[in-house]
Design a protein around this motif. Structure first.
Motif, PDB file in Angstrom:
ATOM      1  N   GLU A 174      78.811  13.404  55.427  1.00 48.61           N
ATOM      2  CA  GLU A 174      79.524  12.182  55.066  1.00 48.61           C
ATOM      3  C   GLU A 174      80.611  11.931  56.097  1.00 48.61           C
ATOM      4  N   LEU A 175      80.974  10.676  56.257  1.00 45.93           N
ATOM      5  CA  LEU A 175      82.090  10.269  57.095  1.00 45.93           C
ATOM      6  C   LEU A 175      83.180   9.763  56.170  1.00 45.93           C
ATOM      7  N   VAL A 176      84.211  10.568  55.968  1.00 43.75           N
ATOM      8  CA  VAL A 176      85.230  10.274  54.971  1.00 43.75           C
ATOM      9  C   VAL A 176      86.548  10.860  55.445  1.00 43.75           C
ATOM     10  N   ASP A 177      87.639  10.160  55.162  1.00 41.17           N
ATOM     11  CA  ASP A 177      88.955  10.574  55.648  1.00 41.17           C
ATOM     12  C   ASP A 177      89.540  11.612  54.699  1.00 41.17           C
ATOM     13  N   ILE A 178      89.387  12.867  55.042  1.00 40.22           N
ATOM     14  CA  ILE A 178      89.821  13.969  54.184  1.00 40.22           C
ATOM     15  C   ILE A 178      91.342  14.042  54.091  1.00 40.22           C
ATOM     16  N   ASP A 179      92.047  13.793  55.215  1.00 42.77           N
ATOM     17  CA  ASP A 179      93.504  13.919  55.220  1.00 42.77           C
ATOM     18  C   ASP A 179      94.227  12.582  55.216  1.00 42.77           C
ATOM     19  N   ASN A 180      93.490  11.486  55.055  1.00 40.54           N
ATOM     20  CA  ASN A 180      94.085  10.148  54.958  1.00 40.54           C
ATOM     21  C   ASN A 180      94.984   9.811  56.149  1.00 40.54           C
ATOM     22  N   ASP A 181      94.575  10.243  57.338  1.00 34.77           N
ATOM     23  CA  ASP A 181      95.360   9.900  58.524  1.00 34.77           C
ATOM     24  C   ASP A 181      94.899   8.607  59.182  1.00 34.77           C
ATOM     25  N   GLY A 182      93.857   7.986  58.611  1.00 35.72           N
ATOM     26  CA  GLY A 182      93.347   6.737  59.145  1.00 35.72           C
ATOM     27  C   GLY A 182      92.107   6.889  59.992  1.00 35.72           C
ATOM     28  N   TRP A 183      91.641   8.120  60.207  1.00 34.57           N
ATOM     29  CA  TRP A 183      90.425   8.375  60.993  1.00 34.57           C
ATOM     30  C   TRP A 183      89.414   9.112  60.119  1.00 34.57           C
ATOM     31  N   PRO A 184      88.186   8.599  59.981  1.00 25.58           N
ATOM     32  CA  PRO A 184      87.176   9.296  59.177  1.00 25.58           C
ATOM     33  C   PRO A 184      86.829  10.657  59.787  1.00 25.58           C
ATOM     34  N   ASP A 185      86.818  11.676  58.950  1.00 24.25           N
ATOM     35  CA  ASP A 185      86.437  13.021  59.363  1.00 24.25           C
ATOM     36  C   ASP A 185      84.954  13.234  59.077  1.00 24.25           C
ATOM     37  N   ILE A 186      84.416  14.329  59.587  1.00 21.63           N
ATOM     38  CA  ILE A 186      83.012  14.660  59.371  1.00 21.63           C
ATOM     39  C   ILE A 186      82.938  15.784  58.346  1.00 21.63           C
ATOM     40  N   LEU A 187      82.420  15.462  57.168  1.00 19.60           N
ATOM     41  CA  LEU A 187      82.175  16.449  56.124  1.00 19.60           C
ATOM     42  C   LEU A 187      80.719  16.882  56.213  1.00 19.60           C
TER      43      LEU A 187
END
Length: 560
Positions: A380-393
């Motif tokens: 999934e592409l989702v912002d884990i830390d809410n910094d404004g950039w989607p992370d890779i889960l």
């Protein structure tokens, strides 16, 4: 290093001239719905007012943003016993009874010998289960039809247009297990699910599910993947209304012989139609409004063993250029049996203009995506830390097998996303799927790691990562938002590519065997006020909303 093609971000403001007349967009500005060029109506709102409803709020922005951190809350939330002894293989989030709390549908492979499941207190194989969220945890819904099969795809989505979510479970039928359940559609009748005869082929060896309004008629159609082992014949079903479907594979322009394990949906060329990537055969299909056209792309992977398959896929804008990029995971058995290592792969969208044929650039190596030592079937592409950039889960493991492997987005270098490597890679542990939802309403996405081995528990990982601000958006239209596009800008920056904070399309399924709550989640970092452009699927008139406060879930075009 090759550079991706750079284009101006497609924005509703620039394309449809839907900005406020004075262009100020200042937080707190209001309007009764002014006209711009005589074609598009613009509605703006002050914080807490206007064409949206606030569903709930949270504090957000708790501290310095850091690496991903999770806490096991499985037992605390009442999930340990209901998921004990399962061969879990699919899961979907959604609110089935309209109480505002997210519910969970879990699918299992339940056709092995009974002794396989007699672990950790289980008395035998478990049927697929619906668990209702209460705000304090989850409770088994004993009314859910008791079925045993090889469930390999799940979604909670409104298929009959009556405003509540129905259910679909895709079963990997083999013909070897007499009496095993086939793919089923369940009607939601006042919060209780009832099996309906929907016209789905009972012999279909179904895997992941795609939910798309292919012909833009207001009814959500279905794409049900079949893998290369069970016939390699993916089927596309036209929604005829009243939960009746017909096989429209050929009439929708979809070829025979397409096989896959996972898929991703989204508008890749910003023409208003949903496109489809099938992971497995690695084929790309572009929506035309009445079907699909196939686009040839270079998505092929080198296999290292006979049971190496490309698996899940996901789409999101990873570099804030207004185009959806593509991430693809893998189910390479050689990582476990032969100690090979394989990365998930990131493809940047380099499509040159609206309506053009989609094109992509593989930036896996340039992005720092290291090879993983175990399977990563779900992504999934989702912002884990809410910094404004989607992370890779991924559903591979980190922390010596103790948590999912998340590759954190560290920003751009020459327009290419850069990712940090999680600690503790090396364990063979992986999960089948890890769909995300904000279970505890703290503004951070949590996840369920669905376990295949009955002797091990599936785990509800609560996200405890230090976090920035966030915003969650529901589009409460006739589709319940499926296919809708949401753009978020810094306050006052509507239509300015430099002010674009994120683009999401609301999708019902993602990755491998997973279903999502119909919400667009945005991390905002330090930003506290934003402007939105919301384009419901099938519409050419976006809703422009300015001055929206962060750290809340809102419903646009309807109620929560």
């Amino acid at each position: 290093m090759r550079q991706p093609i750079q284009v101006v971000a497609v924005s509703f403001c620039l394309v449809l001239a839907a900005c406020t007349s004075d262009g100020s967009g200042e937080p707190g500005s209001t309007s009764d719905g002014g006209q711009t060029d005589g074609e598009t109506t613009t509605t703006v709102a002050s914080p807490g007012d206007g064409p949206y409803e606030v569903c709930w709020t949270a504090e957000g922005g708790e501290g310095p943003i850091g690496s991903a951190a999770f806490v096991d809350r499985t037992e605390e939330l009442g999930l340990l016993e209901p998921l004990t002894g399962m061969r879990g293989h699919a899961a979907a989030w959604g609110d089935v009874n309209g109480d505002g709390y997210v519910d969970l549908l879990v699918g299992t492979f339940a056709t092995a010998r009974s002794d396989v499941y007699l672990v950790r207190g289980a008395e035998g194989p478990s049927p697929d289960r619906l668990l209702l969220g209460t705000g304090d945890g989850f409770e088994v819904d004993a009314r859910f039809p008791e079925q045993y099969g090889r469930t390999s795809g799940a979604a909670l989505v409104d298929l009959d247009g009556d405003g509540d979510v129905d259910a679909i479970l895709s079963r990997n039928v083999t013909g070897r297990e007499e009496g095993a359940a086939a793919t089923e559609i369940f009607e939601n009748v006042d919060g209780e699910f009832v099996v309906v005869d929907a016209g789905i082929d009972p012999e279909l060896g179904g895997r992941s599910i795609g939910v798309v309004d292919i012909d833009v008629d207001g009814l959500l159609d279905l794409v049900i993947l079949e893998d290369r082992y069970q016939g390699a014949s993916t089927r596309v079903y036209r929604n005829m209304g009243s939960l009746a479907f017909e096989d429209a594979t050929s009439s929708f322009g979809f070829p025979d012989g397409v096989h896959g394990l996972g898929l991703a949906t989204g508008d890749l060329n910003n023409d208003g139609f949903t496109d489809l990537f099938v992971a497995g055969s690695n084929r790309l299909f572009v929506g035309t409004g009445d079907g699909f056209d196939e686009v040839v792309g270079d998505f092929q992977w080198e296999t290292l063993g006979p049971e190496d398959d490309v698996a899940g896929a996901a789409m999101a804008d990873m570099n804030r250029d207004g185009r959806l990029d593509l991430l693809v995971g893998h189910h390479f058995n050689s990582t476990v049996s032969r100690d090979t290592e394989v990365p998930v792969r990131l493809y940047l969208n380099t499509t040159e203009g609206e309506g053009s044929e989609p094109s992509f650039l593989d930036v896996t190596d340039e992005s720092g995506l290291v090879a993983l030592p175990t399977k990563a079937p779900h992504v999934e592409l989702v912002d884990i830390d809410n910094d404004g950039w989607p992370d890779i889960l991924t559903s591979a493991s980190a922390g010596e097998g103790s948590s999912p492997a998340v590759l954190m987005h560290e920003g751009l270098e020459d327009g290419v996303p850069q990712f940090s490597v999680p600690e503790g890679l090396g364990s063979d542990q992986y999960w089948v799927t890890t769909p995300t939802a904000d279970v505890d309403r703290d503004g951070r996405v949590d996840l369920l790691a669905v376990e295949w081995d009955p002797s091990l528990p599936s785990i509800l990982f609560a996200n405890t990562t230090s976090s920035g601000n966030f915003l969650e958006v529901i589009v409460a239209d006739g589709y319940r938002g499926v296919g809708s596009r949401v753009e978020v800008y810094e306050a006052g920056g509507m239509g300015d590519p430099a002010a674009l904070l994120g683009v999401r399309e609301i999708t019902a399924t993602v990755g491998y065997t997973a279903g999502l709550e119909l919400v667009a989640h945005f991390g905002l970092g330090d930003t506290q006020i934003v402007d939105l452009a919301v384009l419901p699927f099938g519409s050419d008139e976006p809703e422009i909303i300015t001055g929206v406060e962060a750290n809340r879930r809102i419903a646009v075009a309807g109620s929560c």
